[in-house]
Design a protein around this motif. Structure first.
Motif, PDB file in Angstrom:
ATOM      1  N   MET A   1       0.841  -1.158   0.000  1.00  0.00           N
ATOM      2  CA  MET A   1       0.000   0.000   0.000  1.00  0.00           C
ATOM      3  C   MET A   1       0.892   1.230   0.000  1.00  0.00           C
ATOM      4  SD  MET A   1      -3.036   0.472   2.591  1.00  0.00           S
ATOM      5  CE  MET A   1      -4.613   0.262   2.149  1.00  0.00           C
ATOM      6  N   HIS A   2       0.410   2.219  -0.650  1.00  0.00           N
ATOM      7  CA  HIS A   2       1.191   3.446  -0.707  1.00  0.00           C
ATOM      8  C   HIS A   2       1.094   4.187   0.599  1.00  0.00           C
ATOM      9  CE1 HIS A   2       1.847   2.546  -4.761  1.00  0.00           C
ATOM     10  NE2 HIS A   2       1.094   3.457  -5.376  1.00  0.00           N
ATOM     11  N   VAL A   3       2.071   5.013   0.792  1.00  0.00           N
ATOM     12  CA  VAL A   3       2.139   5.834   1.999  1.00  0.00           C
ATOM     13  C   VAL A   3       0.939   6.782   2.029  1.00  0.00           C
ATOM     14  CG1 VAL A   3       3.527   7.560   3.206  1.00  0.00           C
ATOM     15  CG2 VAL A   3       4.629   5.689   2.036  1.00  0.00           C
ATOM     16  N   GLN A   4       0.604   7.293   0.881  1.00  0.00           N
ATOM     17  CA  GLN A   4      -0.505   8.232   0.816  1.00  0.00           C
ATOM     18  C   GLN A   4      -1.824   7.522   1.162  1.00  0.00           C
ATOM     19  OE1 GLN A   4      -1.069  10.064  -3.010  1.00  0.00           O
ATOM     20  NE2 GLN A   4      -2.083  11.825  -2.081  1.00  0.00           N
TER      21      GLN A   4
ATOM     22  N   ARG B   1      -2.117   4.902   3.167  1.00  0.00           N
ATOM     23  CA  ARG B   1      -2.098   4.649   4.611  1.00  0.00           C
ATOM     24  C   ARG B   1      -2.494   5.894   5.384  1.00  0.00           C
ATOM     25  NH1 ARG B   1       3.541   1.670   5.172  1.00  0.00           N
ATOM     26  NH2 ARG B   1       3.037  -0.053   3.825  1.00  0.00           N
ATOM     27  N   CYS B   2      -1.968   7.038   4.958  1.00  0.00           N
ATOM     28  CA  CYS B   2      -2.315   8.305   5.641  1.00  0.00           C
ATOM     29  C   CYS B   2      -3.796   8.594   5.490  1.00  0.00           C
ATOM     30  CB  CYS B   2      -1.493   9.443   5.061  1.00  0.00           C
ATOM     31  SG  CYS B   2       0.217   9.395   5.587  1.00  0.00           S
TER      32      CYS B   2
ATOM     33  N   ALA C   1      -6.156   6.370   5.084  1.00  0.00           N
ATOM     34  CA  ALA C   1      -6.878   5.397   5.907  1.00  0.00           C
ATOM     35  C   ALA C   1      -6.828   5.794   7.377  1.00  0.00           C
ATOM     36  CB  ALA C   1      -6.297   4.005   5.713  1.00  0.00           C
ATOM     37  N   ARG C   2      -5.655   6.264   7.859  1.00  0.00           N
ATOM     38  CA  ARG C   2      -5.535   6.728   9.253  1.00  0.00           C
ATOM     39  C   ARG C   2      -6.416   7.941   9.501  1.00  0.00           C
ATOM     40  NH1 ARG C   2       0.954   6.377   9.903  1.00  0.00           N
ATOM     41  NH2 ARG C   2       1.060   4.123   9.971  1.00  0.00           N
TER      42      ARG C   2
END
Length: 186
Positions: free
Chosen positions: A1-4, A6-7, A9-10
């Protein structure tokens, strides 16, 4: 998953948790509002009248030496008679009304054989006092005047027939005497 991703989703999870926590507070307030509205609605309570109402005028009409039938004619049928205490009758009256204290009145009538000896019990209200306590709050508890004026009486002509024409005859099959309420004394 991309970092973007994950952010994102958080951030979405944080927003959902914050929304749930905020909803708990408003849900608590809503439950308090529902509870207060429910307490404003009260169930209907039936007025309960049990027994024989005996007025002060009826008690004053009693005199020692009266027969049981005469006492029954004045006070009505007793609420309690006992095989073990055939020499007394109990008249009990109870009135339960919503938001008012229960009214209970008791009268005991004592006999020797077929004759009244004495009576004892609570102080009874007059009929007018009792009727005034039964009035609704809307009506103000006023007892209407039950007297006709001469002008009101003039509207109804006097009967012209003979007294025999207006007399009501009793049915021929009516019993002359009723059986006693209690067992005969031994």
């Amino acid at each position: 998953m991309h970092v973007q991703a994950r952010c994102s989703a958080r951030l979405a999870l944080t927003v959902v948790v914050a929304a749930v926590l905020a909803a708990c507070g408003s849900l608590d307030n809503a439950s308090h509002r529902i509870a207060s509205a429910a307490s404003a609605v009260t169930p209907y309570k039936v007025e309960v009248v049990q027994g024989n109402f005996v007025s002060r005028e009826q008690v004053e009409a009693l005199a020692p030496g009266m027969s049981r039938q005469q006492v029954r004619d004045i006070l009505g049928t007793p609420l309690l008679t006992s095989v073990f205490h055939a020499d007394r009758w109990e008249y009990v009256f109870t009135l339960k009304r919503k938001d008012l204290e229960i009214q209970t009145r008791k009268l005991t009538v004592f006999f020797e054989g077929d004759r009244l000896v004495r009576h004892e019990g609570d102080e009874m209200p007059s009929e007018a006092d009792f009727v005034a306590t039964l009035g609704s709050k809307k009506a103000g508890g006023k007892v209407p005047v039950l007297e006709a004026t001469p002008a009101q009486l003039a509207r109804f002509p006097a009967p012209t027939g003979s007294p025999a024409d207006t007399e009501v005859l009793a049915p021929t099959d009516a019993p002359k005497q009723y059986p006693p309420l209690e067992a005969p004394g031994r």
